[in-house]
Every structure is written in C-alpha cells, then in structure tokens.
Scaffold this active site. Structure first.
Site, PDB file in Angstrom:
ATOM      1  N   ASP A 101      -4.564   5.510   2.244  1.00  0.00           N
ATOM      2  CA  ASP A 101      -5.506   6.466   1.668  1.00  0.00           C
ATOM      3  C   ASP A 101      -6.780   5.771   1.189  1.00  0.00           C
ATOM      4  O   ASP A 101      -7.888   6.201   1.463  1.00  0.00           O
ATOM      5  CB  ASP A 101      -4.843   7.252   0.517  1.00  0.00           C
ATOM      6  N   ASP A 104      -8.781  -1.024  -2.009  1.00  0.00           N
ATOM      7  CA  ASP A 104      -9.737  -1.716  -2.876  1.00  0.00           C
ATOM      8  C   ASP A 104      -9.557  -3.230  -2.784  1.00  0.00           C
ATOM      9  O   ASP A 104     -10.264  -3.885  -2.034  1.00  0.00           O
ATOM     10  CB  ASP A 104      -9.798  -1.153  -4.300  1.00  0.00           C
ATOM     11  N   GLY A 106      -7.213  -4.936  -1.367  1.00  0.00           N
ATOM     12  CA  GLY A 106      -6.693  -5.320  -0.049  1.00  0.00           C
ATOM     13  C   GLY A 106      -5.447  -6.190  -0.133  1.00  0.00           C
ATOM     14  O   GLY A 106      -4.866  -6.550   0.897  1.00  0.00           O
ATOM     15  N   LEU A 109      -2.267  -4.527   1.295  1.00  0.00           N
ATOM     16  CA  LEU A 109      -2.326  -4.430   2.755  1.00  0.00           C
ATOM     17  C   LEU A 109      -2.174  -5.783   3.431  1.00  0.00           C
ATOM     18  O   LEU A 109      -1.583  -5.886   4.500  1.00  0.00           O
ATOM     19  CB  LEU A 109      -3.639  -3.787   3.177  1.00  0.00           C
ATOM     20  N   LYS A 132     -13.239   0.843  -0.864  1.00  0.00           N
ATOM     21  CA  LYS A 132     -14.104   0.307  -1.939  1.00  0.00           C
ATOM     22  C   LYS A 132     -14.273  -1.178  -1.650  1.00  0.00           C
ATOM     23  O   LYS A 132     -13.589  -2.021  -2.256  1.00  0.00           O
ATOM     24  CB  LYS A 132     -13.428   0.506  -3.309  1.00  0.00           C
ATOM     25  N   ARG A 166      -2.849  15.588  -5.677  1.00  0.00           N
ATOM     26  CA  ARG A 166      -2.661  15.190  -4.267  1.00  0.00           C
ATOM     27  C   ARG A 166      -2.927  16.356  -3.319  1.00  0.00           C
ATOM     28  O   ARG A 166      -3.291  16.158  -2.164  1.00  0.00           O
ATOM     29  CB  ARG A 166      -1.233  14.680  -4.046  1.00  0.00           C
TER      30      ARG A 166
HETATM   31  N1  HPA Z   1      -8.019   6.851  -7.198  1.00  0.00           N
HETATM   32  C1  HPA Z   1      -6.673   6.758  -7.144  1.00  0.00           C
HETATM   33  N2  HPA Z   1      -6.018   5.641  -6.850  1.00  0.00           N
HETATM   34  C2  HPA Z   1      -6.756   4.526  -6.614  1.00  0.00           C
HETATM   35  C3  HPA Z   1      -8.149   4.560  -6.660  1.00  0.00           C
HETATM   36  C4  HPA Z   1      -8.827   5.773  -6.967  1.00  0.00           C
HETATM   37  O1  HPA Z   1     -10.069   5.865  -7.016  1.00  0.00           O
HETATM   38  N3  HPA Z   1      -8.585   3.290  -6.345  1.00  0.00           N
HETATM   39  C5  HPA Z   1      -7.461   2.555  -6.135  1.00  0.00           C
HETATM   40  N4  HPA Z   1      -6.350   3.285  -6.299  1.00  0.00           N
HETATM   41 MG    MG Z   2      -2.352   3.987  -2.599  1.00  0.00          MG
END
Ligand code: HPA
Ligand code: MG
Length: 177
Positions: A101, A104, A106, A109, A132, A166
């Site tokens: 989803d 940020d 990484g 991952l 991000k 969600r």
């Molecule tokens: N929202 C929710 N979960 C997250 C975010 C975000 O902006 N960034 C990293 N995990």
């Molecule tokens: Mg996540």
C-alpha cells in the site's frame, strides 16, 4: 484516537486511472517471461489495491498474502521484521510481484524481498500504490509506483489509522485537530 479530520488527497477516479495504468505496465513486463507468476499482497493494507490491480492484469497468476510486522523503533534501523504469515505457495522458480500500500523506509520490503529470493524465487518485483521516497532508509528497488506523496499521514483504500478508514474509496490526509 486523537481528534482529527480526514480530507481527500487522491480521489477515487485518480486511483482508478492509476490502477489501470500500473496494471498495463505490469502486464507488458510479465509477458516478457515464461515463468509462473505469483502476486503477493502484504496484509492488511494492500488487500484492496491488490484486488483492483490484478483484475486489470490479463495474465495468468496465483494470488498469495504475507503478513509481516516491524519490530519497535529501536530495531527499525536493523530492518528486522517478524513474519506473522508466510506465503502458502511454493515460490521457487516463480516471478513474484509484491503489492504494497505504502512504502516509506523500505526496510520491511528489503527484508521480504531477500526472504523470498532465499526461498528460490526467480525474480521479485515491487508495486506500491503510494511512496514516501524521502523517508527511505533501505536501497530497495521499487518497480511500480502509483503516487509519490508528501510527508503526511494518509488513510483509505486499504490504509488505516488504528485499524479504521481502510474502507474509504479514496486516499485521505489526516489532520490532527
Ligand atoms: N498512513 C498509514 N500508515 C503508514 C503511513 C501513512 O501515512 N506511512 C507509513 N505507514
Ligand atoms: Mg503497510
């Protein structure tokens, strides 16, 4: 939960258009290889995005899920994550597409990619709806990015704030009041 409001950052229509665009690109790349394909979603955030994405990809594939959790902040820089749910499928020799989803740091991952390559995957590619990039700590190659977003907290289209939001059909920006 602190008092907050949610405003639209990326609309339902913008998401739909981007999903089709990403799916077309992925489909073209998948057709370059004869290997079997498994699409792996990281729970729970990627579930809605993955459902929409793979229905736009006209190529045979299996669908699987992993659930991982990062350790606390002190462990964050080590990139150690805990596998809460492993893949069900045998990934050996397969081309894998990880669907996320939001990326940020990484670090998660990077760990998951190594974990799957260690299991003998032929290739691992990553597709994320949101990125991000300025938060990146690991040099993990992200093959398909939907939207680069500013350093704001977002929810919706699978992404949560304390497990809520969600089910929003758009990506919303959370502002504390
Ligand atoms: N929202 C929710 N979960 C997250 C975010 C975000 O902006 N960034 C990293 N995990
Ligand atoms: Mg996540």
């Amino acid at each position: 939960m602190k008092k907050h409001k949610v405003d639209v950052m990326i609309s339902k229509e913008e998401i739909n258009n981007k999903v089709v665009e990403l799916a077309n690109e992925i489909e073209k790349d998948l057709k370059k290889s004869d290997n079997e394909v498994i699409c792996i979603g990281l729970l729970k955030g990627s579930a809605i995005f993955m459902g929409d994405l793979i229905r736009e990809i006209n190529h045979p594939m299996k669908m699987d899920f992993m659930s991982v959790s990062s350790y606390g902040s002190s462990m964050e820089t080590s990139g150690v994550v805990k596998i809460l749910k492993d893949v069900d499928e045998d990934v050996e020799g397969k081309d894998l597409l990880i669907v996320e989803d939001i990326i940020d740091s990484g670090l998660t991952l990077e760990y998951v990619t190594k974990f799957l390559l260690n299991k003998g995957a032929a290739s691992v590619k990553i597709c994320t709806l949101l990125d991000k990039p300025y938060r990146r700590k690991a040099d993990v190659p992200v093959d398909y990015v939907g939207f680069e977003i500013p350093n704001e907290f977002v929810v919706g289209y699978g992404i949560d704030y304390a497990e809520l939001y969600r089910n929003l059909p758009y990506i919303g920006r959370v502002t504390l009041l």
